[in-house]
Design a protein around this motif. Structure first.
Motif, short mmCIF file in Angstrom:
data_model
loop_
_atom_site.label_atom_id
_atom_site.label_comp_id
_atom_site.label_asym_id
_atom_site.label_seq_id
_atom_site.Cartn_x
_atom_site.Cartn_y
_atom_site.Cartn_z
N PRO A 258 0.81 -1.23 0.00
CA PRO A 258 0.00 0.00 0.00
C PRO A 258 0.84 1.28 0.00
O PRO A 258 0.46 2.27 -0.63
N LEU A 259 1.98 1.27 0.68
CA LEU A 259 2.84 2.45 0.69
C LEU A 259 3.43 2.69 -0.70
O LEU A 259 3.56 3.85 -1.14
N LEU A 260 3.78 1.61 -1.39
CA LEU A 260 4.30 1.76 -2.74
C LEU A 260 3.23 2.30 -3.68
O LEU A 260 3.50 3.16 -4.53
N LEU A 261 2.01 1.82 -3.52
CA LEU A 261 0.91 2.34 -4.34
C LEU A 261 0.64 3.80 -4.04
O LEU A 261 0.22 4.56 -4.93
N LEU A 262 0.89 4.21 -2.80
CA LEU A 262 0.73 5.63 -2.46
C LEU A 262 1.71 6.49 -3.24
O LEU A 262 1.36 7.59 -3.70
N VAL A 263 2.94 6.01 -3.41
CA VAL A 263 3.93 6.74 -4.22
C VAL A 263 3.43 6.88 -5.66
O VAL A 263 3.51 7.96 -6.25
N VAL A 264 2.90 5.79 -6.21
CA VAL A 264 2.38 5.84 -7.58
C VAL A 264 1.20 6.80 -7.67
O VAL A 264 1.06 7.56 -8.64
N LEU A 265 0.33 6.79 -6.65
CA LEU A 265 -0.83 7.69 -6.64
C LEU A 265 -0.39 9.14 -6.60
O LEU A 265 -0.97 9.99 -7.30
N VAL A 266 0.63 9.45 -5.81
CA VAL A 266 1.14 10.82 -5.75
C VAL A 266 1.68 11.24 -7.12
O VAL A 266 1.42 12.35 -7.60
N PHE A 267 2.41 10.35 -7.76
CA PHE A 267 2.94 10.67 -9.09
C PHE A 267 1.80 10.86 -10.08
O PHE A 267 1.84 11.78 -10.91
N ALA A 268 0.78 10.00 -10.04
CA ALA A 268 -0.34 10.12 -10.96
C ALA A 268 -1.09 11.43 -10.74
O ALA A 268 -1.51 12.09 -11.71
N SER A 269 -1.24 11.82 -9.49
CA SER A 269 -1.90 13.10 -9.21
C SER A 269 -1.11 14.26 -9.77
O SER A 269 -1.66 15.20 -10.36
N GLY A 270 0.22 14.20 -9.60
CA GLY A 270 1.06 15.24 -10.17
C GLY A 270 0.97 15.27 -11.69
O GLY A 270 1.00 16.34 -12.30
N ALA A 271 0.85 14.08 -12.31
CA ALA A 271 0.74 14.02 -13.77
C ALA A 271 -0.56 14.66 -14.24
O ALA A 271 -0.59 15.37 -15.25
N VAL A 272 -1.65 14.44 -13.51
CA VAL A 272 -2.93 15.06 -13.88
C VAL A 272 -2.84 16.58 -13.79
O VAL A 272 -3.29 17.30 -14.70
N VAL A 273 -2.25 17.07 -12.72
CA VAL A 273 -2.09 18.52 -12.58
C VAL A 273 -1.23 19.07 -13.71
O VAL A 273 -1.53 20.13 -14.29
N HIS A 274 -0.16 18.35 -14.05
CA HIS A 274 0.73 18.81 -15.13
C HIS A 274 -0.01 18.86 -16.46
O HIS A 274 0.16 19.81 -17.24
N VAL A 275 -0.84 17.84 -16.75
CA VAL A 275 -1.58 17.82 -18.01
C VAL A 275 -2.54 18.99 -18.08
O VAL A 275 -2.67 19.67 -19.13
N VAL A 276 -3.23 19.29 -16.98
CA VAL A 276 -4.18 20.41 -16.97
C VAL A 276 -3.45 21.73 -17.23
O VAL A 276 -3.89 22.56 -18.03
N ARG A 277 -2.32 21.92 -16.57
CA ARG A 277 -1.57 23.16 -16.77
C ARG A 277 -1.00 23.24 -18.18
O ARG A 277 -1.04 24.31 -18.82
N GLU A 278 -0.47 22.15 -18.68
CA GLU A 278 0.10 22.15 -20.02
C GLU A 278 -0.99 22.38 -21.07
O GLU A 278 -0.76 23.08 -22.07
N ARG A 279 -2.14 21.80 -20.85
CA ARG A 279 -3.25 22.04 -21.79
C ARG A 279 -3.62 23.51 -21.82
O ARG A 279 -3.85 24.09 -22.90
N GLY A 280 -3.68 24.13 -20.65
CA GLY A 280 -3.99 25.56 -20.62
C GLY A 280 -2.94 26.40 -21.31
O GLY A 280 -3.26 27.41 -21.95
N ARG A 281 -1.67 26.00 -21.21
CA ARG A 281 -0.60 26.77 -21.84
C ARG A 281 -0.62 26.61 -23.36
O ARG A 281 -0.33 27.56 -24.10
N LEU A 282 -0.98 25.40 -23.84
CA LEU A 282 -0.93 25.13 -25.27
C LEU A 282 -2.18 25.61 -26.01
O LEU A 282 -2.12 25.87 -27.22
N THR A 283 -3.31 25.69 -25.33
CA THR A 283 -4.58 25.97 -26.00
C THR A 283 -4.57 27.23 -26.86
O THR A 283 -5.02 27.20 -28.02
N PRO A 284 -4.06 28.38 -26.40
CA PRO A 284 -4.15 29.59 -27.23
C PRO A 284 -3.43 29.48 -28.56
O PRO A 284 -3.81 30.15 -29.53
N GLY A 285 -2.39 28.65 -28.68
CA GLY A 285 -1.62 28.59 -29.91
C GLY A 285 -2.09 27.54 -30.89
O GLY A 285 -1.53 27.43 -31.99
N ILE A 286 -3.09 26.74 -30.54
CA ILE A 286 -3.52 25.64 -31.41
C ILE A 286 -4.08 26.17 -32.72
O ILE A 286 -3.70 25.73 -33.82
N VAL A 287 -5.02 27.13 -32.67
CA VAL A 287 -5.67 27.61 -33.89
C VAL A 287 -4.67 28.28 -34.82
O VAL A 287 -4.85 28.27 -36.05
#
Length: 793
Positions: free
Chosen positions: A458-487
């Motif tokens: 369970p502790l090892l899965l917690l490490v993976v969960l923390v990384f996955a949460s960080g990845a979700v936050v990163h995707v949301v921020r990166e999507r916001g940064r890239l959106t204006p230049g797509i068109v």
């Protein structure tokens, strides 16, 4: 670099010789009908496992020159090349017996560690050390699997449950062990040793069966010519004539690992019996026991020596077999096991079994040994990484060259989870009315180390969960940064559609997560090392399960420890049950086998250089198939050939081109799309696919073009400049989707294709035609006439 407009180009002159497009699919496989876009296809060469297919109308197209229309139609453009498809998916998912490969997952991961070494010179002294360490890790996994089988059969069933009236009640299948001649503990152990021996025999059979089919391919009709040297003057490994022909090593390693499995069973039997016979006045002759001990020790010494003594021979196909090692060593191990079994079955009046089987402490020693081997592998990999020539890594190597050591450690951890989960589930099944090892339990249960390992999950899965949460936050921020230049990347779009731009930007942001894989693997490896060390220390120091050991801890820690142990035990068992269920379904259902085969497509590309019980290397069949086809077709027709590979197919295509002789290579062009050559293979396997080898491949192939998209989570650029000032290998990233919004010509929204449907892009036909035109303009060298043993037309 800007987005390509995907428009065709490149003029062409008149061409008379035939042209062939050899298509190679990627992971998961596809049908010839889908690849060729025609429901009527015929297999022109090959078998039901892997073969070359054409449209029925194209079966003899070489005999009807001039009948094929230009594609795309254009004055002076060459006729459309003859398409044919190489389908290899059945190499990993065709036969129902391949469902058994799920048992071999830790072995496959350990085998990958061999190929993930840094790109140091081949003659560096640390290369040999790295080989030996990885093979010892692989050998320890075979011992771990067999020891786990002994834990279940010898300890839990024969030693504990058969000796407990409460546990044996209601289990008629235990009657041979609870009454009559077999009821004595030593004889119970001998009878219970049959399942671990059968498991070892099954692994031997799987390895030998696949060895006869995969490692036995014929070398190409003409050996590969001199390859362009890498920095340091060495040839790329994949261009060596013997790279895909490793019969000798696999045969020798199979003998060593089979002997190791049998000797593990013999050691488990001998340890338990000697523990009893060391008491004075025993009925069994002392000399017999010590003779058996010496025989077991000598067997282990010979096994380790055979496993590490010789490495791969890649300079030429090595089809010899070490008959002495391959035959005598397993036979000697069978003889030692028979000697120990006879010793264990000798009458011992008054002997009774209680608690755990003597010798179960081997799991702690085995875990400590595996950790030490992984640490030594990391040190060796660091030395090799420091010795890499300039430009051999270019800052792109995953984990600074330590990927192999990390994967070796994760293979050991995965083996521990599977073996520990099996022991935990069997113990719970045997003691249905209680909890093994706890008050009121009918049996003592498995070693406490397995409970500590379960609590760490369970502790090892917690490490993976923390990384996955960080990845979700990163995707949301990166999507916001890239959106204006797509068109802005789509010329002539009248207005921006916010939702459309967000979807495209989100696809790009998610695709970039692949580049964060080294961070995830490094985090999981570090957590595994720390938690594994803590579990080992806790088990050795307390000799109690985590829940019992934590009762004196302050606050909520005791409850947390018990919860972690219970949840981890459940998770370990769930993983085992999931693999069994998947294997059972895959055995019956071809579609399920194809899904599981995707995992093997990625993990079994490499030859079995460390573990002979790993799933077989399908490339040892696929690469010779492709090489033979290209060599014989160009020799017979004198035509031009473009081999186009998607995803994993691009890796097979590149490996096959490396194996061509210079004359044939001069008439072959390489078209890759959605290719992981640099993004995955180049970073994780730098010695074979790093910047140096890829640069050498670009200089060896007359024409190479690579297509990629920013929305593709797997494929990417290969980052290689063009040869002699010619076009770069990488085309500018293709637009995805092809069109931003609705138009009168295309009134419905275009899909975001990501990793798929590259051939639907107009750029594909344009680049294929340009490659064939470049081959014709260069006037490839003549190819010596050869008998076409597998070609049509």
């Amino acid at each position: 670099m800007t987005l390509s407009d995907n428009r065709p180009g490149a003029p062409a002159g008149a061409h008379h010789e035939p042209a062939l497009e050899l298509l190679v699919h990627g992971v998961g496989g596809t049908t010839p009908q889908e690849m060729l876009g025609d429901p009527r296809t015929v297999r022109v060469t090959g078998d039901g496992t892997a073969g070359i297919h054409r449209r029925t109308d194209d079966a003899t197209a070489e005999d009807r020159p001039g009948e094929r229309p230009a594609h795309p139609p254009s004055a002076g453009r060459a006729p459309r090349p003859i398409p044919e498809a190489y389908c290899w998916s059945n190499l990993t998912s065709g036969n129902s017996a391949r469902a058994l490969w799920l048992l071999l997952l830790p072995f496959m991961v350990a085998n990958l560690a061999h190929w993930m070494r840094p790109a140091a010179p081949a003659r560096h002294p640390a290369q040999r050390v790295y080989d030996v360490l990885v093979r010892l890790v692989a050998l320890s996994l075979t011992v771990l699997l067999t020891a786990a089988a002994c834990e279940v059969a010898l300890d839990l069933v024969a030693w504990q449950c058969a000796a407990s009236e409460r546990c044996a009640a209601g289990k008629p299948w235990l009657r041979p062990l609870t009454g009559g001649w077999w009821s004595q503990p030593g004889r119970r152990l001998v009878l219970a040793a049959l399942p671990p021996v059968a498991l070892t025999a099954l692994l031997w059979w799987l390895s030998h069966r696949t060895w006869s089919a995969y490692e036995s391919a014929s070398p190409p009709p003409r050996p590969p010519g001199p390859a362009h040297p890498q920095p340091g003057g060495e040839r790329p490994a994949l261009s060596l004539p013997g790279f895909w022909y490793g019969r000798r090593l696999v045969s020798r390693l199979r003998a060593a690992h089979t002997a190791a499995g049998l000797l593990t069973v013999a050691t488990a039997l001998l340890t338990a019996v000697l523990d009893h016979d060391r008491r004075p006045g025993g009925p069994v002759p002392t000399g017999w026991g010590w003779t058996a001990a010496v025989a077991v020790a000598a067997g282990w010494a010979a096994t380790v020596l055979v496993a590490v003594r010789k490495g791969r021979t890649e300079s030429e196909p090595d089809e010899r077999i070490d008959r002495l090692a391959s035959t005598v060593l397993p036979g000697a191990a069978v003889g030692v096991l028979a000697l120990v079994a006879g010793y264990a079955a000798w009458p011992r009046p008054g002997w009774s079994s209680s608690a755990q089987l003597p010798g179960t402490g081997v799991f702690a020693w085995l875990m400590l040994l595996q950790g030490a081997l992984a640490a030594a592998t990391a040190v060796t990999a660091y030395v090799l990484h420091r010795a890499t020539p300039p430009g051999s890594c270019a800052g792109r190597c995953a984990m600074g060259g330590l990927g192999g050591a990390a994967v070796a450690l994760l293979a050991c951890a995965l083996g521990g989870v599977l073996t520990g989960g099996t022991a935990q589930r069997v113990a719970d099944w045997l003691d249905k009315d209680g909890t093994p090892g706890m008050a009121g339990g009918a049996i003592t249960g498995p070693p406490v180390l397995l409970s500590w390992q379960a609590a760490a999950i369970p502790l090892l899965l917690l490490v993976v969960l923390v990384f996955a949460s960080g990845a979700v936050v990163h995707v949301v921020r990166e999507r916001g940064r890239l959106t204006p230049g797509i068109v802005d990347s789509y010329e002539g779009e009248p207005r921006e559609q916010a939702s459309r731009s967000r979807r495209i930007a989100g696809a790009v942001a998610r695709a970039r997560l692949t580049d964060a894989a080294p961070t995830l693997i490094a985090s999981v490896t570090a957590a595994t090392l720390l938690l594994g060390g803590g579990a080992l220390a806790g088990a050795v120091r307390t000799e109690l399960p985590p829940g019992a050991a934590a009762r004196a801890w302050p606050g909520p820690l005791p409850a947390a420890a018990e919860a972690a142990q219970a949840l981890g035990s459940w998770l370990m068992g769930a993983v085992v049950l999931l693999l069994v269920a998947m294997g059972r379904r895959a055995y019956r259902d071809a579609a399920a086998r194809r899904t599981i085969g995707i995992l093997w497509d990625v993990g079994t590309f490499w030859p079995r250089a460390a573990h002979p019980f790993a799933p077989p290397c399908y490339a040892e069949r696929a690469v010779p198939d492709l090489t033979w086809r290209m060599s014989t077709w160009t020799a017979r027709t004198g035509g031009r050939l473009v081999i186009s590979g998607h995803s994993q197919g691009s890796v097979l295509a590149a490996a096959a081109v490396w194996q061509l002789d210079p004359a044939t290579r001069g008439r072959v062009a390489l078209l890759t799309y959605g290719s992981p050559l640099e993004r995955l293979y180049g970073r994780w396997f730098p010695s074979c696919f790093g910047p140096g080898p890829l640069r050498a491949l670009a200089e060896e192939v007359d024409c190479w073009r690579n297509l990629w998209r920013r929305t593709d989570p797997i494929g990417g650029p290969v980052l290689v400049d063009g040869e002699d000032g010619g076009p770069e290998v990488d085309r500018d990233p293709l637009r995805d989707p092809l069109r931003y919004g609705r138009t009168p010509e295309y009134p419905l929204p275009e899909p975001i294709r990501g990793h798929g449907d590259y051939r639907a892009d107009p750029a594909f036909d344009a680049e294929r035609a340009a490659l064939l035109d470049r081959l014709a303009a260069r006037g490839g060298p003549s190819v010596p006439a050869q008998p076409d043993r597998g070609a049509v037309g």
